[in-house]
Design a protein around this motif. Structure first.
Motif, PDB file in Angstrom:
ATOM      1  N   SER A  30       0.227  -1.153   3.039  1.00  0.00           N
ATOM      2  CA  SER A  30       0.471   0.273   3.233  1.00  0.00           C
ATOM      3  C   SER A  30      -0.180   1.100   2.134  1.00  0.00           C
ATOM      4  O   SER A  30      -0.847   2.116   2.403  1.00  0.00           O
ATOM      5  CB  SER A  30       1.979   0.543   3.270  1.00  0.00           C
ATOM      6  OG  SER A  30       2.243   1.916   3.414  1.00  0.00           O
ATOM      7  N   ASN A  31      -0.003   0.645   0.878  1.00  0.00           N
ATOM      8  CA  ASN A  31      -0.604   1.368  -0.247  1.00  0.00           C
ATOM      9  C   ASN A  31      -2.131   1.347  -0.175  1.00  0.00           C
ATOM     10  O   ASN A  31      -2.797   2.347  -0.479  1.00  0.00           O
ATOM     11  CB  ASN A  31      -0.137   0.763  -1.570  1.00  0.00           C
ATOM     12  CG  ASN A  31       1.339   0.979  -1.815  1.00  0.00           C
ATOM     13  OD1 ASN A  31       1.932   1.909  -1.277  1.00  0.00           O
ATOM     14  ND2 ASN A  31       1.932   0.125  -2.625  1.00  0.00           N
ATOM     15  N   GLU A  34      -3.407   3.866   2.331  1.00  0.00           N
ATOM     16  CA  GLU A  34      -3.320   5.234   1.803  1.00  0.00           C
ATOM     17  C   GLU A  34      -4.466   5.515   0.840  1.00  0.00           C
ATOM     18  O   GLU A  34      -5.082   6.594   0.870  1.00  0.00           O
ATOM     19  CB  GLU A  34      -1.976   5.435   1.106  1.00  0.00           C
ATOM     20  CG  GLU A  34      -0.781   5.476   2.053  1.00  0.00           C
ATOM     21  CD  GLU A  34       0.516   5.678   1.307  1.00  0.00           C
ATOM     22  OE1 GLU A  34       0.470   5.838   0.064  1.00  0.00           O
ATOM     23  OE2 GLU A  34       1.584   5.674   1.951  1.00  0.00           O
ATOM     24  N   VAL A  37      -7.838   6.021   2.650  1.00  0.00           N
ATOM     25  CA  VAL A  37      -7.993   7.330   3.276  1.00  0.00           C
ATOM     26  C   VAL A  37      -8.473   8.368   2.265  1.00  0.00           C
ATOM     27  O   VAL A  37      -9.313   9.228   2.569  1.00  0.00           O
ATOM     28  CB  VAL A  37      -6.662   7.784   3.915  1.00  0.00           C
ATOM     29  CG1 VAL A  37      -6.755   9.237   4.358  1.00  0.00           C
ATOM     30  CG2 VAL A  37      -6.329   6.903   5.108  1.00  0.00           C
ATOM     31  N   GLU A  38      -7.973   8.266   1.023  1.00  0.00           N
ATOM     32  CA  GLU A  38      -8.276   9.268   0.005  1.00  0.00           C
ATOM     33  C   GLU A  38      -9.539   8.958  -0.784  1.00  0.00           C
ATOM     34  O   GLU A  38     -10.193   9.867  -1.311  1.00  0.00           O
ATOM     35  CB  GLU A  38      -7.093   9.390  -0.965  1.00  0.00           C
ATOM     36  CG  GLU A  38      -5.793   9.814  -0.285  1.00  0.00           C
ATOM     37  CD  GLU A  38      -4.613   9.755  -1.235  1.00  0.00           C
ATOM     38  OE1 GLU A  38      -4.812   9.320  -2.396  1.00  0.00           O
ATOM     39  OE2 GLU A  38      -3.503  10.126  -0.825  1.00  0.00           O
TER      40      GLU A  38
END
Length: 215
Positions: A30-31, A34, A37-38
């Protein structure tokens, strides 16, 4: 000998143990998503992909292990090739990076109760090697019995006495936890087929043995 935990209570605790062990690799996935994406830098994005791949493999390895160690493992018949158990434990130990696993198998396949016993004793051994060490695993058929031995050795072996009590069937059902549930399952499994489990622990080694009927 105390009364064993109910099947429902034991299943609930085993589910808790599975969720606890899966939380880290799934959280890393999950991390990583994230961050991906950034992140705009190509090199950092490649690093994110590598971390995602590692976390996905760790998640898959743990699920495969727990499927056979805790679950019904319907994909197998009454017996399981020992190489299947070896691959599952090697993958689990590989994610640790500080534990060397040695194998001594005198058979090509074991009955499913024996494989589940072997896997869970190996899991307990890995848990005890928090500072790294060696895990020696052996199994053979001697007469009409399957003999399984798991030895965890390293500096300051971390072994909770409650796990030992659960293995020997002396831990009260009210004192069971997700940590001791695999040991309780091994003890109940062995007892249900007319076998038994023994444990011996020192500051630098943990030896667990199980004897189960071969038939």
């Amino acid at each position: 000998m105390t009364a064993p935990a109910s099947a429902l209570d034991l299943a609930s605790l085993l589910c808790s143990r599975l969720c606890h062990d899966m939380l880290s690799p799934v959280g890393a996935l999950s991390n990583g998503l994230e961050l991906l994406v950034e992140e705009k830098d190509p090199e950092m994005r490649q690093r994110c992909f590598e971390l995602l791949e590692q976390s996905a493999k760790a998640s898959a390895d743990k699920l495969k292990f727990f499927r056979l160690a805790f679950g019904a493992a319907g994909g197998f018949g009454d017996s399981v090739p020992v190489n299947e158990a070896r691959a599952l434990i090697d993958a689990l130990a590989g994610s640790n990076g500080r534990v060397a696993v040695n194998w001594m198998f005198g058979v090509d396949a074991l009955a499913k109760p024996a494989v589940k016993t072997l896997l869970n004793l190996a899991l307990i051994g890995l848990d005890a090697l928090v500072r790294g060490g060696t895990l020696d695993i052996g199994a053979e058929v001697n007469g009409g019995a399957i003999e399984i031995v798991v030895r965890a050795a390293g500096q300051r072996v971390a072994f909770d006495p409650a796990v030992g009590q659960a293995l020997e069937g002396t831990l009260a059902a009210s004192e069971l936890s997700s940590k001791t549930a695999p040991a309780a399952m091994v003890q109940q499994l062995a007892a249900s087929v007319g076998g038994g489990v023994q444990v011996h622990v020192t500051a630098e080694s943990l030896v667990m043995g199980a004897v189960l009927p071969a038939a």
